[in-house]
Scaffold this motif. Structure first.
Motif, PDB file in Angstrom:
ATOM      1  N   CYS A 103       0.842  -1.197   0.000  1.00 22.15           N
ATOM      2  CA  CYS A 103       0.000   0.000   0.000  1.00 22.15           C
ATOM      3  C   CYS A 103       0.875   1.245   0.000  1.00 22.15           C
ATOM      4  O   CYS A 103       1.950   1.264   0.593  1.00 22.15           O
ATOM      5  CB  CYS A 103      -0.873   0.047   1.241  1.00 22.15           C
ATOM      6  N   ASP A 104       0.369   2.278  -0.659  1.00 22.70           N
ATOM      7  CA  ASP A 104       1.017   3.588  -0.652  1.00 22.70           C
ATOM      8  C   ASP A 104      -0.076   4.632  -0.472  1.00 22.70           C
ATOM      9  O   ASP A 104      -1.008   4.704  -1.271  1.00 22.70           O
ATOM     10  CB  ASP A 104       1.770   3.817  -1.958  1.00 22.70           C
ATOM     11  N   GLU A 105       0.049   5.418   0.586  1.00 19.71           N
ATOM     12  CA  GLU A 105      -0.908   6.488   0.843  1.00 19.71           C
ATOM     13  C   GLU A 105      -0.243   7.855   0.795  1.00 19.71           C
ATOM     14  O   GLU A 105      -0.814   8.840   1.257  1.00 19.71           O
ATOM     15  CB  GLU A 105      -1.584   6.268   2.203  1.00 19.71           C
ATOM     16  N   SER A 106       0.961   7.928   0.209  1.00 22.46           N
ATOM     17  CA  SER A 106       1.737   9.166   0.244  1.00 22.46           C
ATOM     18  C   SER A 106       1.099  10.308  -0.545  1.00 22.46           C
ATOM     19  O   SER A 106       1.324  11.466  -0.242  1.00 22.46           O
ATOM     20  CB  SER A 106       3.157   8.912  -0.263  1.00 22.46           C
ATOM     21  N   THR A 111      -4.209   9.429  -1.396  1.00 22.59           N
ATOM     22  CA  THR A 111      -5.190   8.388  -1.709  1.00 22.59           C
ATOM     23  C   THR A 111      -4.489   7.041  -1.622  1.00 22.59           C
ATOM     24  O   THR A 111      -3.308   6.922  -1.945  1.00 22.59           O
ATOM     25  CB  THR A 111      -5.766   8.548  -3.137  1.00 22.59           C
ATOM     26  N   LYS A 112      -5.209   6.039  -1.195  1.00 22.07           N
ATOM     27  CA  LYS A 112      -4.620   4.708  -1.036  1.00 22.07           C
ATOM     28  C   LYS A 112      -4.480   4.039  -2.401  1.00 22.07           C
ATOM     29  O   LYS A 112      -5.414   4.012  -3.186  1.00 22.07           O
ATOM     30  CB  LYS A 112      -5.485   3.854  -0.121  1.00 22.07           C
ATOM     31  N   LYS A 113      -3.274   3.522  -2.666  1.00 20.04           N
ATOM     32  CA  LYS A 113      -2.993   2.764  -3.892  1.00 20.04           C
ATOM     33  C   LYS A 113      -2.438   1.404  -3.491  1.00 20.04           C
ATOM     34  O   LYS A 113      -1.740   1.269  -2.494  1.00 20.04           O
ATOM     35  CB  LYS A 113      -1.958   3.486  -4.758  1.00 20.04           C
ATOM     36  N   SER A 170       4.151  -2.158   3.498  1.00 16.58           N
ATOM     37  CA  SER A 170       4.560  -0.843   3.002  1.00 16.58           C
ATOM     38  C   SER A 170       6.058  -0.892   2.711  1.00 16.58           C
ATOM     39  O   SER A 170       6.818  -1.578   3.401  1.00 16.58           O
ATOM     40  CB  SER A 170       4.228   0.264   3.999  1.00 16.58           C
ATOM     41  N   GLY A 212      -5.902   2.335  -7.563  1.00 17.70           N
ATOM     42  CA  GLY A 212      -6.776   2.880  -6.543  1.00 17.70           C
ATOM     43  C   GLY A 212      -7.848   1.859  -6.219  1.00 17.70           C
ATOM     44  O   GLY A 212      -8.056   0.899  -6.976  1.00 17.70           O
TER      45      GLY A 212
END
Length: 131
Positions: free
Chosen positions: A12-15, A18-20, A90, A108
């Motif tokens: 997951c990447d929320e940087s 938005t969560k991807k 992560s 997304g």
């Protein structure tokens, strides 16, 4: 029927706010071309978390923090039974480099159903949506 026990990471990447989620396209074997969450086989004596960190380093050249357990998928493929333990992860170090896969995408939540997932990974998508 032979059982293969594996681990898979839902990176997951929320940087960007938005969560991807990171998906990879298999580049080899009977399932070549299908989309999956990256991971691989557990070695004797490894915990699922240790195996996942090792596999993602080997496949993607990244160090990950293995987070929350998502689900264990049981799926019968024609030649074997798959037991797949799935965890959120992560990236803590490195840039993704595809060492075994032919393609990758960051998705997304609304894009998760837009890929031709391998059958066992369809269940993982459903489990992610339940969180």
């Amino acid at each position: 029927m032979k059982t293969i026990e594996v681990v898979a990471g839902v990176i997951c990447d929320e940087s960007a706010g938005t969560k991807k989620f990171f998906a990879t396209q298999r580049g080899y074997g009977d399932q070549k071309g299908g989309w999956e969450f990256p991971g691989g086989k557990m070695e004797p004596g490894e915990t699922p978390e240790q195996a996942l960190a090792r596999e993602l380093k080997e496949e993607l050249a990244v160090d990950v923090e293995v987070g929350q357990f998502i689900t264990t998928v049981e799926y019968d493929y024609p030649k074997f039974h798959l037991t797949m333990h799935c965890y959120f992860c992560s990236i803590v170090n490195g840039s993704v480099t595809l060492l075994e896969h032919q393609a990758s995408r960051w998705l997304g939540p609304q894009e998760l159903h837009g890929l031709d997932w391998l059958p066992a990974d369809v269940d993982v998508v459903s489990a992610i949506e339940a969180f």
